[in-house]
Design an enzyme around this catalytic site. Structure first.
Site, short mmCIF file in Angstrom:
data_model
loop_
_atom_site.label_atom_id
_atom_site.label_comp_id
_atom_site.label_asym_id
_atom_site.label_seq_id
_atom_site.Cartn_x
_atom_site.Cartn_y
_atom_site.Cartn_z
N SER A 150 0.57 -1.58 -0.16
CA SER A 150 0.24 0.30 -0.18
C SER A 150 0.97 1.38 -0.59
O SER A 150 2.57 1.38 0.28
CB SER A 150 -0.87 -0.01 1.74
OG SER A 150 -1.64 1.02 1.27
N TYR A 171 -1.44 -1.14 10.43
CA TYR A 171 -2.25 -1.40 8.92
C TYR A 171 -0.46 -0.80 8.31
O TYR A 171 0.18 -1.46 7.33
CB TYR A 171 -3.19 -0.50 7.76
CG TYR A 171 -3.28 -0.52 6.62
CD1 TYR A 171 -3.92 -1.56 6.14
CD2 TYR A 171 -2.79 0.11 5.45
CE1 TYR A 171 -4.03 -2.06 4.75
CE2 TYR A 171 -3.16 0.23 4.06
CZ TYR A 171 -3.68 -0.64 4.08
OH TYR A 171 -3.75 -1.01 2.68
N1 LIG Z 1 -8.65 -0.04 -1.08
C1 LIG Z 1 -7.84 0.54 -0.59
O1 LIG Z 1 -7.43 1.75 -0.51
C2 LIG Z 1 -6.52 -0.17 -0.96
C3 LIG Z 1 -5.39 0.77 -1.28
C4 LIG Z 1 -3.62 0.21 -0.44
C5 LIG Z 1 -3.82 -1.71 -0.83
N2 LIG Z 1 -5.02 -2.21 -0.17
C6 LIG Z 1 -5.02 -3.17 0.14
O2 LIG Z 1 -5.27 -4.07 -0.91
C7 LIG Z 1 -5.52 -5.38 -0.96
C8 LIG Z 1 -7.42 -5.86 -1.20
O3 LIG Z 1 -8.11 -4.44 0.14
P1 LIG Z 1 -9.18 -4.07 -1.07
O4 LIG Z 1 -9.18 -2.82 -1.64
O5 LIG Z 1 -9.82 -5.36 -1.97
O6 LIG Z 1 -9.54 -4.35 0.22
P2 LIG Z 1 -11.33 -5.41 0.37
O7 LIG Z 1 -11.64 -5.23 1.91
O8 LIG Z 1 -13.04 -5.28 -0.72
O9 LIG Z 1 -10.91 -6.64 -0.20
C9 LIG Z 1 -10.02 -7.71 1.12
C10 LIG Z 1 -10.35 -8.89 1.23
O10 LIG Z 1 -9.61 -9.77 2.05
C11 LIG Z 1 -10.50 -10.39 2.83
N3 LIG Z 1 -10.13 -11.14 4.10
C12 LIG Z 1 -9.72 -10.09 4.77
N4 LIG Z 1 -8.96 -11.19 6.02
C13 LIG Z 1 -8.82 -12.47 5.64
C14 LIG Z 1 -9.04 -13.63 6.08
N5 LIG Z 1 -8.23 -12.95 7.25
N6 LIG Z 1 -8.17 -14.35 5.35
C15 LIG Z 1 -9.01 -14.30 4.77
N7 LIG Z 1 -8.68 -13.08 4.38
C16 LIG Z 1 -9.42 -12.22 4.19
C17 LIG Z 1 -12.08 -9.82 3.21
O11 LIG Z 1 -12.84 -10.53 3.10
C18 LIG Z 1 -11.58 -9.16 1.88
O12 LIG Z 1 -12.30 -10.10 0.59
C19 LIG Z 1 -5.87 -5.84 0.47
O13 LIG Z 1 -4.17 -6.07 0.93
C20 LIG Z 1 -5.16 -4.52 0.97
O14 LIG Z 1 -4.79 -3.70 2.37
C21 LIG Z 1 -6.78 -2.00 -0.21
#
Ligand SMILES: NC(=O)c1ccc[n+]([C@@H]2O[C@H](COP(=O)([O-])OP(=O)(O)OC[C@H]3O[C@@H](n4cnc5c(N)ncnc54)[C@H](O)[C@@H]3O)[C@@H](O)[C@H]2O)c1
Length: 283
Positions: A150, A171
């Site tokens: 991130s 985070y």
């Molecule tokens: N959305 C943002 O702004 C953003 C920015 C930078 C990085 N990210 C990263 O991108 C990745 C995906 O996130 P996203 O934006 O799709 O959010 P999201 O919440 O839509 O998706 C995350 C997914 O991970 C699953 N998850 C959470 N804990 C879990 C566990 N213990 N075991 C298995 N599955 C689990 C959730 O159920 C969900 O489906 C993450 O690593 C997040 O940190 C997101």
């Protein structure tokens, strides 16, 4: 033009929705079969709901619509045995494993108990290590491991900002550690041509961003900020003044790192961040 990932098998965590679903579908569109896990049940101290079984079913439908196959398990990335079982089921179905996308993550912001820090690190960092570990014995030479970091891992202030609370600190810590892990581990597996890279998205249009706790973080001046209110603040982080990137923008980077087009790219921190890191951190 032939599919860029024809014949490849990819293990994706957090596959039920958001970026994980987008990665699975894009990878499948390029000819890959998918092993996917997600956790359709709550995690402690969360400030927004995680994916449901219906979400996971929808990912299966969308991947199969591309003509490729997918094996899924409701598995927690904190549970090494459950990941081993999911990978074994995928290997039984597809015969091999070539690429890993450690994507599952949580980001509970605001005033939660101090141990939220540990809960977040457990999912985001230990979960990534568990994912790489479960896959590693099955990987052949030339495999590709991709960790989702991130912007929060590469800019100052993401671990020591009291406003984000213990979850926000966990985070930032976990994402910074992912960047370091990818760098250091890549050297160890390079002799086998195995590549290890991170992708660092900016704010991305998924449920992790689009929730009340996040809106309050970006609009502390308002008691109950809406998506529209927060959308006015989101672009401030980015050099290209958009409020967020789309999951597809990140998936396109993941496809590149998964494919042989990037065969000599390893230990890299690929930013899909609308210039957020360039804006915040001098070279
Ligand atoms: N959305 C943002 O702004 C953003 C920015 C930078 C990085 N990210 C990263 O991108 C990745 C995906 O996130 P996203 O934006 O799709 O959010 P999201 O919440 O839509 O998706 C995350 C997914 O991970 C699953 N998850 C959470 N804990 C879990 C566990 N213990 N075991 C298995 N599955 C689990 C959730 O159920 C969900 O489906 C993450 O690593 C997040 O940190 C997101």
């Amino acid at each position: 033009m032939s599919a860029r990932l024809a014949g490849k098998v990819v293990f994706v965590t957090g596959v039920a929705r958001g970026q994980g679903r987008s990665h699975a579908v894009r990878l499948a569109e390029e000819g890959a079969d998918i092993i996917g896990v997600d956790l359709p049940r709550p995690v402690e101290n969360m400030t927004y709901p995680l994916a449901s079984q219906e979400d996971l079913d929808e990912t299966v439908r969308l991947v199969e619509k591309t003509g490729q196959s997918i094996v899924t398990r409701a598995a927690d990335v904190r549970d090494r045995a459950a990941l081993d079982e999911a990978v074994a089921a995928g290997i039984e179905a597809f015969g091999h494993l070539d690429i890993v996308v450690a994507n599952a993550g949580v980001c509970p912001l605001g005033q939660t108990p101090p141990n939220t820090f540990l809960d977040v690190v457990d999912v985001n960092l230990v979960g990534l290590i568990n994912t790489f570990n479960a896959a590693y014995p099955h990987l052949g030479d030339g495999a590709s491991l991709i960790g989702i970091g991130s912007v929060a891992g590469l800019v100052p202030g993401s671990v020591d900002n009291p406003a984000t609370g213990p979850g926000g600190a966990g985070y930032g810590y976990s994402k910074r550690a992912i960047a370091q892990l990818v760098h250091d581990f890549s050297i160890l597996v390079a002799p086998r041509g195995i590549r290890v890279n991170a992708v660092h998205p900016a704010n991305c249009d998924t449920d992790m961003l689009q929730n009340d706790a996040m809106y309050r973080m970006f609009r502390p001046d308002l008691e109950s900020p809406t998506k529209d209110d927060a959308s006015l603040s989101f672009p401030v982080m980015n050099a290209i003044p958009v409020p967020w990137v789309d999951p597809l923008d990140v998936s396109n980077a993941v496809v590149y790192l998964a494919s042989d087009e990037s065969r000599y790219v390893t230990g890299s921190q690929l930013k899909v961040d609308a210039g957020a890191i360039a804006k915040a951190v001098p070279l």
